[in-house]
Design a protein around this motif. Sequence first.
Motif, PDB file in Angstrom:
ATOM      1  N   GLN A  17       0.832  -1.204   0.000  1.00  0.00           N
ATOM      2  CA  GLN A  17       0.000   0.000   0.000  1.00  0.00           C
ATOM      3  C   GLN A  17       0.869   1.257   0.000  1.00  0.00           C
ATOM      4  OE1 GLN A  17      -2.374  -0.866   3.464  1.00  0.00           O
ATOM      5  NE2 GLN A  17      -4.043  -1.748   2.245  1.00  0.00           N
ATOM      6  N   ASN A  18       1.928   1.253   0.805  1.00  0.00           N
ATOM      7  CA  ASN A  18       2.835   2.403   0.856  1.00  0.00           C
ATOM      8  C   ASN A  18       3.538   2.623  -0.478  1.00  0.00           C
ATOM      9  OD1 ASN A  18       2.272   3.070   3.514  1.00  0.00           O
ATOM     10  ND2 ASN A  18       3.923   1.820   4.329  1.00  0.00           N
ATOM     11  N   VAL A  19       4.032   1.547  -1.066  1.00  0.00           N
ATOM     12  CA  VAL A  19       4.698   1.661  -2.360  1.00  0.00           C
ATOM     13  C   VAL A  19       3.722   2.204  -3.393  1.00  0.00           C
ATOM     14  CG1 VAL A  19       5.747   0.345  -4.245  1.00  0.00           C
ATOM     15  CG2 VAL A  19       6.438  -0.104  -1.900  1.00  0.00           C
ATOM     16  N   GLY A  20       2.485   1.685  -3.373  1.00  0.00           N
ATOM     17  CA  GLY A  20       1.474   2.154  -4.310  1.00  0.00           C
ATOM     18  C   GLY A  20       1.200   3.641  -4.176  1.00  0.00           C
ATOM     19  N   GLN A  21       1.105   4.112  -2.948  1.00  0.00           N
ATOM     20  CA  GLN A  21       0.862   5.546  -2.723  1.00  0.00           C
ATOM     21  C   GLN A  21       2.026   6.391  -3.241  1.00  0.00           C
ATOM     22  OE1 GLN A  21       0.225   5.595   1.514  1.00  0.00           O
ATOM     23  NE2 GLN A  21      -2.005   5.513   1.300  1.00  0.00           N
ATOM     24  N   ILE A  22       3.236   5.947  -2.976  1.00  0.00           N
ATOM     25  CA  ILE A  22       4.417   6.698  -3.421  1.00  0.00           C
ATOM     26  C   ILE A  22       4.479   6.739  -4.941  1.00  0.00           C
ATOM     27  CG2 ILE A  22       6.949   6.661  -3.497  1.00  0.00           C
ATOM     28  CD1 ILE A  22       6.766   5.503  -0.573  1.00  0.00           C
ATOM     29  N   VAL A  23       4.248   5.600  -5.579  1.00  0.00           N
ATOM     30  CA  VAL A  23       4.296   5.547  -7.039  1.00  0.00           C
ATOM     31  C   VAL A  23       3.179   6.400  -7.641  1.00  0.00           C
ATOM     32  CG1 VAL A  23       4.100   4.034  -9.055  1.00  0.00           C
ATOM     33  CG2 VAL A  23       5.466   3.311  -7.096  1.00  0.00           C
ATOM     34  N   ALA A  24       1.972   6.321  -7.087  1.00  0.00           N
ATOM     35  CA  ALA A  24       0.853   7.122  -7.597  1.00  0.00           C
ATOM     36  C   ALA A  24       1.148   8.617  -7.462  1.00  0.00           C
ATOM     37  CB  ALA A  24      -0.435   6.757  -6.866  1.00  0.00           C
ATOM     38  N   GLU A  25       1.720   9.023  -6.348  1.00  0.00           N
ATOM     39  CA  GLU A  25       2.081  10.433  -6.166  1.00  0.00           C
ATOM     40  C   GLU A  25       3.133  10.854  -7.179  1.00  0.00           C
ATOM     41  OE1 GLU A  25       3.181  11.628  -2.196  1.00  0.00           O
ATOM     42  OE2 GLU A  25       1.565  10.429  -1.342  1.00  0.00           O
ATOM     43  N   THR A  26       4.108   9.985  -7.383  1.00  0.00           N
ATOM     44  CA  THR A  26       5.177  10.289  -8.325  1.00  0.00           C
ATOM     45  C   THR A  26       4.630  10.431  -9.734  1.00  0.00           C
ATOM     46  OG1 THR A  26       6.751   9.084  -6.939  1.00  0.00           O
ATOM     47  CG2 THR A  26       7.413   9.510  -9.206  1.00  0.00           C
ATOM     48  N   ILE A  27       3.714   9.551 -10.118  1.00  0.00           N
ATOM     49  CA  ILE A  27       3.105   9.627 -11.447  1.00  0.00           C
ATOM     50  C   ILE A  27       2.445  10.989 -11.650  1.00  0.00           C
ATOM     51  CG2 ILE A  27       1.205   8.735 -12.862  1.00  0.00           C
ATOM     52  CD1 ILE A  27       1.900   5.930 -11.708  1.00  0.00           C
ATOM     53  N   SER A  28       1.787  11.491 -10.619  1.00  0.00           N
ATOM     54  CA  SER A  28       1.088  12.766 -10.753  1.00  0.00           C
ATOM     55  C   SER A  28       2.050  13.957 -10.840  1.00  0.00           C
ATOM     56  CB  SER A  28       0.115  12.968  -9.593  1.00  0.00           C
ATOM     57  OG  SER A  28       0.809  13.217  -8.390  1.00  0.00           O
ATOM     58  N   LEU A  29       3.287  13.751 -10.437  1.00  0.00           N
ATOM     59  CA  LEU A  29       4.235  14.866 -10.401  1.00  0.00           C
ATOM     60  C   LEU A  29       5.183  14.937 -11.595  1.00  0.00           C
ATOM     61  CD1 LEU A  29       5.235  14.655  -6.630  1.00  0.00           C
ATOM     62  CD2 LEU A  29       3.696  16.319  -7.697  1.00  0.00           C
ATOM     63  N   ILE A  30       5.324  13.855 -12.328  1.00  0.00           N
ATOM     64  CA  ILE A  30       6.324  13.846 -13.402  1.00  0.00           C
ATOM     65  C   ILE A  30       5.697  14.173 -14.758  1.00  0.00           C
ATOM     66  CG2 ILE A  30       7.872  12.263 -12.193  1.00  0.00           C
ATOM     67  CD1 ILE A  30       6.795  10.021 -13.940  1.00  0.00           C
TER      68      ILE A  30
END
Length: 63
Positions: A17-30
């Motif tokens: 769940q933590n990895v998913g949140q980090i990756v999802a946030e990163t996707i929105s920022l790049i």
Amino acid sequence: MTQKELLYVEDAIGHEQNVGQIVAETISLIQDKNLKSFLKSELKKHQAIETKLLNLLESEVHE
């Protein structure tokens, strides 16, 4: 499944769940489309692992 194994599965679910949140946030920022595409595929992999772990946990509860 032993209590120790159940705790391990719960920890693994939390990790996914933590990895998913980090990756999802990163996707929105790049901005890079190739990197976004790669990260989206990685996110799907982690979501699939999380689902498998949840199903494993659920099957243990119903036994």
